[in-house]
Design an enzyme around this catalytic site. Sequence first.
Site, PDB file in Angstrom:
ATOM      1  N   GLU A  17      44.563  51.663  49.609  1.00  0.00           N
ATOM      2  CA  GLU A  17      45.767  50.813  49.608  1.00  0.00           C
ATOM      3  C   GLU A  17      46.673  51.252  48.460  1.00  0.00           C
ATOM      4  O   GLU A  17      46.196  51.532  47.358  1.00  0.00           O
ATOM      5  CB  GLU A  17      45.385  49.340  49.405  1.00  0.00           C
ATOM      6  CG  GLU A  17      46.625  48.438  49.357  1.00  0.00           C
ATOM      7  CD  GLU A  17      46.325  47.025  48.885  1.00  0.00           C
ATOM      8  OE1 GLU A  17      45.886  46.216  49.712  1.00  0.00           O
ATOM      9  OE2 GLU A  17      46.559  46.729  47.693  1.00  0.00           O
ATOM     10  N   GLY A 109      50.601  35.696  54.321  1.00  0.00           N
ATOM     11  CA  GLY A 109      51.278  35.721  53.016  1.00  0.00           C
ATOM     12  C   GLY A 109      50.956  34.450  52.255  1.00  0.00           C
ATOM     13  O   GLY A 109      50.567  33.437  52.852  1.00  0.00           O
ATOM     14  N   HIS A 149      38.667  32.000  52.124  1.00  0.00           N
ATOM     15  CA  HIS A 149      40.054  31.939  51.645  1.00  0.00           C
ATOM     16  C   HIS A 149      40.195  30.711  50.735  1.00  0.00           C
ATOM     17  O   HIS A 149      39.656  29.643  51.057  1.00  0.00           O
ATOM     18  CB  HIS A 149      41.014  31.859  52.846  1.00  0.00           C
ATOM     19  CG  HIS A 149      42.455  31.900  52.445  1.00  0.00           C
ATOM     20  ND1 HIS A 149      43.188  30.753  52.218  1.00  0.00           N
ATOM     21  CD2 HIS A 149      43.281  32.937  52.179  1.00  0.00           C
ATOM     22  CE1 HIS A 149      44.423  31.108  51.863  1.00  0.00           C
ATOM     23  NE2 HIS A 149      44.507  32.416  51.833  1.00  0.00           N
ATOM     24  N   LYS A 165      42.136  35.158  64.846  1.00  0.00           N
ATOM     25  CA  LYS A 165      42.950  36.370  64.651  1.00  0.00           C
ATOM     26  C   LYS A 165      42.438  37.499  65.552  1.00  0.00           C
ATOM     27  O   LYS A 165      43.220  38.260  66.109  1.00  0.00           O
ATOM     28  CB  LYS A 165      42.924  36.794  63.174  1.00  0.00           C
ATOM     29  CG  LYS A 165      43.561  35.757  62.255  1.00  0.00           C
ATOM     30  CD  LYS A 165      43.940  36.306  60.891  1.00  0.00           C
ATOM     31  CE  LYS A 165      42.864  36.231  59.868  1.00  0.00           C
ATOM     32  NZ  LYS A 165      43.368  36.450  58.484  1.00  0.00           N
ATOM     33  N   GLN A 212      44.499  42.983  34.427  1.00  0.00           N
ATOM     34  CA  GLN A 212      44.599  43.160  35.884  1.00  0.00           C
ATOM     35  C   GLN A 212      43.498  42.366  36.585  1.00  0.00           C
ATOM     36  O   GLN A 212      43.755  41.644  37.546  1.00  0.00           O
ATOM     37  CB  GLN A 212      44.485  44.657  36.202  1.00  0.00           C
ATOM     38  CG  GLN A 212      44.070  44.989  37.619  1.00  0.00           C
ATOM     39  CD  GLN A 212      42.763  45.802  37.664  1.00  0.00           C
ATOM     40  OE1 GLN A 212      42.307  46.329  36.648  1.00  0.00           O
ATOM     41  NE2 GLN A 212      42.170  45.894  38.825  1.00  0.00           N
TER      42      GLN A 212
HETATM   43  P1  FAD Z   1      45.621  33.319  57.613  1.00  0.00           P
HETATM   44  O1  FAD Z   1      44.643  34.094  58.394  1.00  0.00           O
HETATM   45  O2  FAD Z   1      46.754  32.694  58.339  1.00  0.00           O
HETATM   46  O3  FAD Z   1      44.794  32.174  56.836  1.00  0.00           O
HETATM   47  C1  FAD Z   1      45.396  31.412  55.804  1.00  0.00           C
HETATM   48  C2  FAD Z   1      44.623  30.106  55.652  1.00  0.00           C
HETATM   49  O4  FAD Z   1      44.836  29.268  56.796  1.00  0.00           O
HETATM   50  C3  FAD Z   1      43.104  30.283  55.561  1.00  0.00           C
HETATM   51  O5  FAD Z   1      42.609  29.313  54.671  1.00  0.00           O
HETATM   52  C4  FAD Z   1      42.617  30.034  56.983  1.00  0.00           C
HETATM   53  O6  FAD Z   1      41.273  29.556  57.028  1.00  0.00           O
HETATM   54  C5  FAD Z   1      43.599  28.952  57.438  1.00  0.00           C
HETATM   55  N1  FAD Z   1      43.877  28.977  58.879  1.00  0.00           N
HETATM   56  C6  FAD Z   1      44.137  30.038  59.656  1.00  0.00           C
HETATM   57  N2  FAD Z   1      44.412  29.651  60.924  1.00  0.00           N
HETATM   58  C7  FAD Z   1      44.322  28.298  60.929  1.00  0.00           C
HETATM   59  C8  FAD Z   1      44.505  27.302  61.938  1.00  0.00           C
HETATM   60  N3  FAD Z   1      44.849  27.624  63.189  1.00  0.00           N
HETATM   61  N4  FAD Z   1      44.353  25.992  61.589  1.00  0.00           N
HETATM   62  C9  FAD Z   1      44.020  25.642  60.313  1.00  0.00           C
HETATM   63  N5  FAD Z   1      43.845  26.560  59.321  1.00  0.00           N
HETATM   64  C10 FAD Z   1      43.998  27.859  59.637  1.00  0.00           C
HETATM   65  N6  FAD Z   1      49.841  39.310  50.619  1.00  0.00           N
HETATM   66  C11 FAD Z   1      51.100  39.824  50.502  1.00  0.00           C
HETATM   67  O7  FAD Z   1      52.046  39.078  50.185  1.00  0.00           O
HETATM   68  N7  FAD Z   1      51.362  41.151  50.739  1.00  0.00           N
HETATM   69  C12 FAD Z   1      50.376  42.021  51.090  1.00  0.00           C
HETATM   70  O8  FAD Z   1      50.640  43.204  51.309  1.00  0.00           O
HETATM   71  C13 FAD Z   1      49.029  41.528  51.199  1.00  0.00           C
HETATM   72  N8  FAD Z   1      48.017  42.361  51.547  1.00  0.00           N
HETATM   73  C14 FAD Z   1      46.748  41.829  51.738  1.00  0.00           C
HETATM   74  C15 FAD Z   1      45.731  42.685  52.164  1.00  0.00           C
HETATM   75  C16 FAD Z   1      44.449  42.188  52.396  1.00  0.00           C
HETATM   76  C17 FAD Z   1      43.352  43.115  52.869  1.00  0.00           C
HETATM   77  C18 FAD Z   1      44.172  40.795  52.185  1.00  0.00           C
HETATM   78  C19 FAD Z   1      42.783  40.241  52.431  1.00  0.00           C
HETATM   79  C20 FAD Z   1      45.183  39.946  51.735  1.00  0.00           C
HETATM   80  C21 FAD Z   1      46.473  40.454  51.506  1.00  0.00           C
HETATM   81  N9  FAD Z   1      47.535  39.625  51.081  1.00  0.00           N
HETATM   82  C22 FAD Z   1      48.807  40.130  50.958  1.00  0.00           C
HETATM   83  C23 FAD Z   1      47.267  38.234  50.713  1.00  0.00           C
HETATM   84  C24 FAD Z   1      47.426  37.243  51.896  1.00  0.00           C
HETATM   85  O9  FAD Z   1      48.768  37.205  52.324  1.00  0.00           O
HETATM   86  C25 FAD Z   1      46.977  35.857  51.391  1.00  0.00           C
HETATM   87  O10 FAD Z   1      45.604  35.858  51.096  1.00  0.00           O
HETATM   88  C26 FAD Z   1      47.356  34.661  52.258  1.00  0.00           C
HETATM   89  O11 FAD Z   1      47.119  33.481  51.478  1.00  0.00           O
HETATM   90  C27 FAD Z   1      46.544  34.525  53.546  1.00  0.00           C
HETATM   91  O12 FAD Z   1      46.884  35.473  54.451  1.00  0.00           O
HETATM   92  P2  FAD Z   1      46.053  35.633  55.840  1.00  0.00           P
HETATM   93  O13 FAD Z   1      46.768  36.595  56.659  1.00  0.00           O
HETATM   94  O14 FAD Z   1      44.619  35.856  55.563  1.00  0.00           O
HETATM   95  O15 FAD Z   1      46.257  34.125  56.420  1.00  0.00           O
END
Ligand code: FAD
Length: 287
Positions: A17, A109, A149, A165, A212
């Site tokens: 990354e 995000g 999370h 997902k 960091q």
């Molecule tokens: P989601 O999968 O939507 O989950 C978020 C929360 O909602 C979780 O607690 C989940 O359990 C809950 N949830 C999901 N679906 C539902 C539902 N239907 N009903 C109720 N609850 C639900 N952030 C950035 O800004 N830029 C980046 O480039 C970036 N890169 C990343 C790369 C990796 C590999 C990872 C693991 C994270 C990265 N992040 C990045 C951080 C990420 O955006 C955050 O961790 C964010 O808070 C959650 O994103 P997600 O896509 O996992 O969310």
Amino acid sequence: MKLYEKFGKGKCVFSFEVFPPKKSTAPDVIYAAADGLKEFSPAFISVTYGAGGTGVGNVTCKIASHIKKELGIDSAAHLTCVSSTKAEVDEILADLKANGIDNILALRGDISPERPPKNDFHYASELIEYIRSKDDSFGISAGCYPECHPECDSLDQDIDNLKRKVDAGAQHLMSQLFFDNDSFYRFLEKSRAKGIDVPVEAGIMPVVNKNQIERMVSLCGASLPHKFTKMMARFESNPEALREAGIAYAIDQIIDLISNGVDGIHLYTMNNLYVAGKISSTVNGLL
Ligand code: FAD
């Protein structure tokens, strides 16, 4: 090539990354870092997406395109949705398509006061569904959380949401960083039991300096094993020793993960060629 196509039984994929330059950094720095990573032969490089807006999406797209076209390495563009409208996502998808990017890491995000949510997307699963409905030709990856999370009440519930997902079309998962491999193995076992059958890459972040790691841990809530905190305490006043110990810790984690048959290792390089080089020189001999 789609990222999920790189995985296979008995094979461990090693990927990187990188992140786009901060405003204060000259844009050339990231290109130099990406160019330098080529010699370590990653299977692909993913490029993070900064604080919302199409402008930032465009930088991610430019770097991902450079990696693919100029370096000949497959790339993935991260894309977050919670602070974007559908129209803004449409614009980014068109940009990615026009620049030949095949893969998207689709994310919700973080929700923060600086980036108030817009109401078109609430979860990453909705973004995945949306991308699938708009253009089914992208390879789609999603994030996962071995230690749950931070906003979710339990790992079981978080894995149920992770399954949404995969059901929506994510073909490959990349994990949040962790320092305790047992947490990853527990997560993987539960995920497989719930029918998540796509490749899962383990996210490894080597310690480069104390600030960091403190910042990352406070953001993502990764637990710190005793062995790790002892290392930090022993070397905190000697930055070079801490960096070398951090590299050794990451290599140790990776050797254990490969021995246990993980699908892949996603190295958070932090654009640091020295660290990526040291780790790759050991890991590439083990794949
Ligand atoms: P989601 O999968 O939507 O989950 C978020 C929360 O909602 C979780 O607690 C989940 O359990 C809950 N949830 C999901 N679906 C539902 C539902 N239907 N009903 C109720 N609850 C639900 N952030 C950035 O800004 N830029 C980046 O480039 C970036 N890169 C990343 C790369 C990796 C590999 C990872 C693991 C994270 C990265 N992040 C990045 C951080 C990420 O955006 C955050 O961790 C964010 O808070 C959650 O994103 P997600 O896509 O996992 O969310």
